[in-house]
Design a protein around this motif. Sequence first.
Motif, PDB file in Angstrom:
ATOM      1  N   LYS A  82      95.315  47.649  39.782  1.00  0.00           N
ATOM      2  CA  LYS A  82      94.446  48.278  38.791  1.00  0.00           C
ATOM      3  C   LYS A  82      92.981  48.116  39.214  1.00  0.00           C
ATOM      4  O   LYS A  82      92.197  49.062  39.205  1.00  0.00           O
ATOM      5  CB  LYS A  82      94.690  47.598  37.438  1.00  0.00           C
ATOM      6  CG  LYS A  82      94.159  48.325  36.247  1.00  0.00           C
ATOM      7  CD  LYS A  82      94.766  47.784  34.946  1.00  0.00           C
ATOM      8  CE  LYS A  82      94.733  46.286  34.813  1.00  0.00           C
ATOM      9  NZ  LYS A  82      94.671  45.797  33.426  1.00  0.00           N
ATOM     10  N   GLN A  83      92.649  46.903  39.611  1.00  0.00           N
ATOM     11  CA  GLN A  83      91.281  46.610  40.041  1.00  0.00           C
ATOM     12  C   GLN A  83      90.914  47.424  41.278  1.00  0.00           C
ATOM     13  O   GLN A  83      89.809  47.948  41.391  1.00  0.00           O
ATOM     14  CB  GLN A  83      91.157  45.105  40.342  1.00  0.00           C
ATOM     15  CG  GLN A  83      89.736  44.621  40.427  1.00  0.00           C
ATOM     16  CD  GLN A  83      88.982  44.869  39.142  1.00  0.00           C
ATOM     17  OE1 GLN A  83      89.498  44.625  38.052  1.00  0.00           O
ATOM     18  NE2 GLN A  83      87.785  45.399  39.237  1.00  0.00           N
ATOM     19  N   PHE A  84      91.852  47.536  42.177  1.00  0.00           N
ATOM     20  CA  PHE A  84      91.624  48.281  43.425  1.00  0.00           C
ATOM     21  C   PHE A  84      91.366  49.766  43.131  1.00  0.00           C
ATOM     22  O   PHE A  84      90.390  50.346  43.615  1.00  0.00           O
ATOM     23  CB  PHE A  84      92.842  48.111  44.347  1.00  0.00           C
ATOM     24  CG  PHE A  84      92.964  49.151  45.416  1.00  0.00           C
ATOM     25  CD1 PHE A  84      92.052  49.212  46.458  1.00  0.00           C
ATOM     26  CD2 PHE A  84      94.010  50.066  45.389  1.00  0.00           C
ATOM     27  CE1 PHE A  84      92.166  50.185  47.445  1.00  0.00           C
ATOM     28  CE2 PHE A  84      94.135  51.036  46.370  1.00  0.00           C
ATOM     29  CZ  PHE A  84      93.209  51.103  47.403  1.00  0.00           C
ATOM     30  N   LEU A  85      92.234  50.384  42.320  1.00  0.00           N
ATOM     31  CA  LEU A  85      92.090  51.812  42.015  1.00  0.00           C
ATOM     32  C   LEU A  85      90.770  52.071  41.288  1.00  0.00           C
ATOM     33  O   LEU A  85      90.082  53.060  41.543  1.00  0.00           O
ATOM     34  CB  LEU A  85      93.271  52.296  41.163  1.00  0.00           C
ATOM     35  CG  LEU A  85      94.655  52.180  41.823  1.00  0.00           C
ATOM     36  CD1 LEU A  85      95.756  52.430  40.798  1.00  0.00           C
ATOM     37  CD2 LEU A  85      94.776  53.153  42.992  1.00  0.00           C
ATOM     38  N   PHE A  86      90.401  51.136  40.410  1.00  0.00           N
ATOM     39  CA  PHE A  86      89.165  51.288  39.641  1.00  0.00           C
ATOM     40  C   PHE A  86      87.930  50.990  40.500  1.00  0.00           C
ATOM     41  O   PHE A  86      86.932  51.716  40.447  1.00  0.00           O
ATOM     42  CB  PHE A  86      89.218  50.353  38.424  1.00  0.00           C
ATOM     43  CG  PHE A  86      87.955  50.338  37.611  1.00  0.00           C
ATOM     44  CD1 PHE A  86      87.501  51.495  36.984  1.00  0.00           C
ATOM     45  CD2 PHE A  86      87.212  49.176  37.466  1.00  0.00           C
ATOM     46  CE1 PHE A  86      86.328  51.486  36.229  1.00  0.00           C
ATOM     47  CE2 PHE A  86      86.050  49.161  36.714  1.00  0.00           C
ATOM     48  CZ  PHE A  86      85.607  50.312  36.098  1.00  0.00           C
ATOM     49  N   SER A  87      87.987  49.940  41.307  1.00  0.00           N
ATOM     50  CA  SER A  87      86.826  49.579  42.131  1.00  0.00           C
ATOM     51  C   SER A  87      86.505  50.653  43.152  1.00  0.00           C
ATOM     52  O   SER A  87      85.335  50.901  43.449  1.00  0.00           O
ATOM     53  CB  SER A  87      87.070  48.254  42.865  1.00  0.00           C
ATOM     54  OG  SER A  87      87.245  47.215  41.955  1.00  0.00           O
ATOM     55  N   PHE A 124      85.691  46.067  45.520  1.00  0.00           N
ATOM     56  CA  PHE A 124      86.608  46.919  46.281  1.00  0.00           C
ATOM     57  C   PHE A 124      87.203  46.143  47.449  1.00  0.00           C
ATOM     58  O   PHE A 124      88.401  46.195  47.708  1.00  0.00           O
ATOM     59  CB  PHE A 124      85.882  48.174  46.781  1.00  0.00           C
ATOM     60  CG  PHE A 124      86.718  49.032  47.675  1.00  0.00           C
ATOM     61  CD1 PHE A 124      87.772  49.773  47.151  1.00  0.00           C
ATOM     62  CD2 PHE A 124      86.491  49.082  49.044  1.00  0.00           C
ATOM     63  CE1 PHE A 124      88.563  50.553  47.974  1.00  0.00           C
ATOM     64  CE2 PHE A 124      87.278  49.861  49.869  1.00  0.00           C
ATOM     65  CZ  PHE A 124      88.315  50.600  49.331  1.00  0.00           C
ATOM     66  N   ARG A 125      86.339  45.403  48.124  1.00  0.00           N
ATOM     67  CA  ARG A 125      86.797  44.636  49.276  1.00  0.00           C
ATOM     68  C   ARG A 125      87.833  43.583  48.854  1.00  0.00           C
ATOM     69  O   ARG A 125      88.903  43.460  49.450  1.00  0.00           O
ATOM     70  CB  ARG A 125      85.579  43.970  49.914  1.00  0.00           C
ATOM     71  CG  ARG A 125      85.875  43.146  51.114  1.00  0.00           C
ATOM     72  CD  ARG A 125      84.578  42.692  51.740  1.00  0.00           C
ATOM     73  NE  ARG A 125      84.815  41.514  52.546  1.00  0.00           N
ATOM     74  CZ  ARG A 125      83.865  40.905  53.252  1.00  0.00           C
ATOM     75  NH1 ARG A 125      82.642  41.347  53.240  1.00  0.00           N
ATOM     76  NH2 ARG A 125      84.160  39.849  53.954  1.00  0.00           N
ATOM     77  N   HIS A 126      87.490  42.864  47.802  1.00  0.00           N
ATOM     78  CA  HIS A 126      88.378  41.800  47.337  1.00  0.00           C
ATOM     79  C   HIS A 126      89.749  42.369  46.929  1.00  0.00           C
ATOM     80  O   HIS A 126      90.795  41.880  47.353  1.00  0.00           O
ATOM     81  CB  HIS A 126      87.732  41.090  46.141  1.00  0.00           C
ATOM     82  CG  HIS A 126      88.508  39.907  45.650  1.00  0.00           C
ATOM     83  ND1 HIS A 126      88.338  38.648  46.162  1.00  0.00           N
ATOM     84  CD2 HIS A 126      89.470  39.791  44.705  1.00  0.00           C
ATOM     85  CE1 HIS A 126      89.163  37.815  45.560  1.00  0.00           C
ATOM     86  NE2 HIS A 126      89.859  38.476  44.662  1.00  0.00           N
ATOM     87  N   SER A 127      89.731  43.424  46.116  1.00  0.00           N
ATOM     88  CA  SER A 127      90.997  43.957  45.595  1.00  0.00           C
ATOM     89  C   SER A 127      91.781  44.695  46.675  1.00  0.00           C
ATOM     90  O   SER A 127      93.013  44.611  46.721  1.00  0.00           O
ATOM     91  CB  SER A 127      90.742  44.869  44.390  1.00  0.00           C
ATOM     92  OG  SER A 127      89.830  45.883  44.716  1.00  0.00           O
ATOM     93  N   SER A 128      91.095  45.411  47.569  1.00  0.00           N
ATOM     94  CA  SER A 128      91.836  46.153  48.588  1.00  0.00           C
ATOM     95  C   SER A 128      92.508  45.194  49.569  1.00  0.00           C
ATOM     96  O   SER A 128      93.621  45.447  50.033  1.00  0.00           O
ATOM     97  CB  SER A 128      90.935  47.148  49.329  1.00  0.00           C
ATOM     98  OG  SER A 128      89.898  46.493  49.987  1.00  0.00           O
TER      99      SER A 128
END
Lengths: 252, 97
Positions: free
Chosen positions: A100-105, A138-142
């Motif tokens: 969720k965080q990745f798609l949103f970030s 983005f970096r963290h979640s991806s």
Amino acid sequence: MNTKDAVYNFCLRMADNNLISGQRLTEWCSRGPILEEDLAMTNLALDLFGQAESFFDYAASLNGNVKSADDLAFLRSERQYYNNLLVEQPNGDFAVTMMKQFLFSAFQKLMYEALTESNDDTIKGISTKALKEAKYHFRHSSEWVIRLGKGTKESHERVQLAINELWRFTTDMFEMNATDEELISTGISANLETIYGKWNFVVGEILKEATLAIPDAAKIIKGGCNGMHTEHLGHILTEMQYLQRAYPGATW
Amino acid sequence: MDNKQNQLPLWEVFIQGKNGNPHRHAGSIHASDKNMALQNARDIYTRRGEGRSIWVVKSDNIIASTLDEEGEFFDTTDDKVYRHPTFYKVPEGVKNM
């Protein structure tokens, strides 16, 4: 719609996205899989609350501060919230939260990048500052998405289930209404169709690396920018707004 | 369950506060790979503007002297005061000595 109303609505949408996704992340506080990730997620939440505050402050100032930033956060009901459906979805397991965080970030990063060119100086200023944070999010979640996708059999299955569950809410981030029409024509905001193209590319690259399959877009659910939400937002607001509703004007 | 089985590898974190300063040991963190180690170090040790550069190194890769060796390693310098730079005056304005 006049420009001022459009900017006001747009700021609420940006603030609501940050506030609700931040609120969801704080649910992990003291429950993270490891201490380091617990701190990382609450760090992300704090960044998002900061961004929400900037947009709420700007929105409040546009209406002569009749309603304060706090009023906007704590005294609106769900039909007056304009956040995307994705961010209000339940956290699920860690894979769902990170997906969720990745798609949103990815969306936020592209959005802020575009808004650094905004004709509105305040939006431009907030976005320039927020972009650094969004890049890190983005970096963290991806990296987590890749790590889980290429990790164990179980982590791969869970993160694939996560995207299967969340994918139907992604189109909603790129829905446009009269607010966007006005802001695109005045050069204040970006055309979300353009952002959607870039988002598909960026997200696709990471998912490929994570060996994850993009699910069929059979059941698309939309409506966030028009105040139409899933059942989950009401529950979030009930908890988040409890204090201000029960004790109006309470401060500490 | 054995707690160690449940833990990610340990890494040591070194933070440089200002340009030109040495990287100083800040503490340790757990992480599964070097990217995660850098990010965890950033999230835990630089939240209040403490740093501008971070090094992380797997704790396994640090070779440490042991307490058993303390005598032969360090005591022998005790009686060689002439090796200590105590006969110099530090000029005014010199920081970080």
